[in-house]
Design a protein around this motif. Structure first.
Motif, mmCIF file in Angstrom:
data_model
loop_
_atom_site.group_PDB
_atom_site.id
_atom_site.type_symbol
_atom_site.label_atom_id
_atom_site.label_comp_id
_atom_site.label_asym_id
_atom_site.label_seq_id
_atom_site.Cartn_x
_atom_site.Cartn_y
_atom_site.Cartn_z
ATOM 1 N N ASP A 19 0.857 -1.187 0.000
ATOM 2 C CA ASP A 19 0.000 0.000 0.000
ATOM 3 C C ASP A 19 0.892 1.235 0.000
ATOM 4 N N TYR A 20 0.266 2.415 0.077
ATOM 5 C CA TYR A 20 1.030 3.646 0.224
ATOM 6 C C TYR A 20 1.642 3.699 1.621
ATOM 7 N N GLU A 22 1.820 5.940 3.800
ATOM 8 C CA GLU A 22 1.025 6.598 4.838
ATOM 9 C C GLU A 22 0.114 5.616 5.580
ATOM 10 N N GLU A 23 -0.165 4.468 4.975
ATOM 11 C CA GLU A 23 -0.996 3.467 5.624
ATOM 12 C C GLU A 23 -0.282 2.854 6.831
ATOM 13 N N ASN A 135 13.145 9.597 -5.647
ATOM 14 C CA ASN A 135 11.843 10.246 -5.839
ATOM 15 C C ASN A 135 11.736 11.591 -5.144
ATOM 16 N N GLU A 148 4.424 14.698 2.370
ATOM 17 C CA GLU A 148 3.430 14.291 1.380
ATOM 18 C C GLU A 148 4.027 13.320 0.366
ATOM 19 N N ARG A 149 5.297 13.525 0.047
ATOM 20 C CA ARG A 149 5.941 12.613 -0.903
ATOM 21 C C ARG A 149 6.175 11.249 -0.256
ATOM 22 N N LYS A 151 4.333 9.931 2.072
ATOM 23 C CA LYS A 151 3.016 9.304 2.215
ATOM 24 C C LYS A 151 2.594 8.570 0.946
ATOM 25 N N LYS A 152 2.966 9.114 -0.205
ATOM 26 C CA LYS A 152 2.482 8.569 -1.476
ATOM 27 C C LYS A 152 3.445 7.580 -2.118
ATOM 28 N N MET A 153 4.486 7.193 -1.404
ATOM 29 C CA MET A 153 5.372 6.152 -1.913
ATOM 30 C C MET A 153 4.691 4.795 -1.743
ATOM 31 N N LYS A 154 4.692 3.992 -2.790
ATOM 32 C CA LYS A 154 4.126 2.649 -2.686
ATOM 33 C C LYS A 154 5.189 1.704 -2.139
#
Length: 201
Positions: A19-20, A22-23, A135, A148-149, A151-154
């Motif tokens: 998942d991302y 942030e999860e 990234n 924010e970056r 959080k959106k890393m898979k």
């Protein structure tokens, strides 16, 4: 590819979560006002101390664990996963100090309580550091890696037993890399000394 950039592939059958980021992680406070002047003026004198961290796994300073410092700054308890926001933006490392303060050029994250026993942060730092750095907001000049970056890393999280095995392998790899670099430095120093003596004579 350099040895320290190599990471071990996670077999599909060992994947526990995907998942991302942030999860899986909570974000902890960092601190402003930690200038070189402040650190110099408040050099530690007590036995119990607070490590101050920024973009590198090497402390930028050490402060006393006392009421004044705890009032001025957010003091966290390690070990924690530290993310470089500037400089080597996206670099991940673990700070294991009992008490620590994070400079504004970095931030700390910790596995959410439901994943506390499911994520080995030493493995995570070693496995994902290069990918996260790739990234950052810019690969030229001063890059950034804001929350924010992150959080959106898979990310893919394997079973904890596999993480623990990989963490040990990465630790051994880092030891080998360090020994190799020390050997290189010794050889270069010896060669330079020979050349210098030859020129003199």
């Amino acid at each position: 590819m350099q040895l320290e950039q190599i990471r071990i592939m996670i077999p599909d059958e060992l994947i526990e979560y995907a998942d991302y980021a942030e999860e899986f992680f909570d974000f902890l406070p960092n601190n402003q006002g930690l200038t070189e002047e402040f650190l110099y003026a408040h050099q530690h004198t007590q036995k119990e101390t607070i490590g101050v961290y920024s973009t590198s796994d090497q402390k930028v300073g050490v402060l006393d664990y006392c009421e004044e410092i705890c009032r001025l700054f957010s003091v966290l308890q390690g070990p924690l996963l530290i993310v470089a926001r500037k400089g080597y933006a996206g670099r991940l490392y673990v700070a294991a100090d009992r008490n620590l303060i994070i400079h504004e050029d970095a931030y700390a994250v910790a596995p959410k309580i439901e994943y506390a026993e499911k994520i080995n942060i030493d493995w995570f730092a070693q496995h994902y550091s290069i990918e996260f750095q790739a990234n950052r907001t810019s690969t030229q000049g001063i890059g950034d890696f804001p929350r924010e970056r992150f959080k959106k890393m898979k990310v893919v999280i394997p079973k904890i037993e596999f993480q623990n095995e990989l963490a040990d392998i990465y630790k051994r790899r880092n030891t080998i890399v360090k020994q190799w670099r020390n050997l290189q430095n010794t050889i270069e120093t010896s060669v330079d000394a020979i050349i210098t003596r030859h020129k003199v004579t």
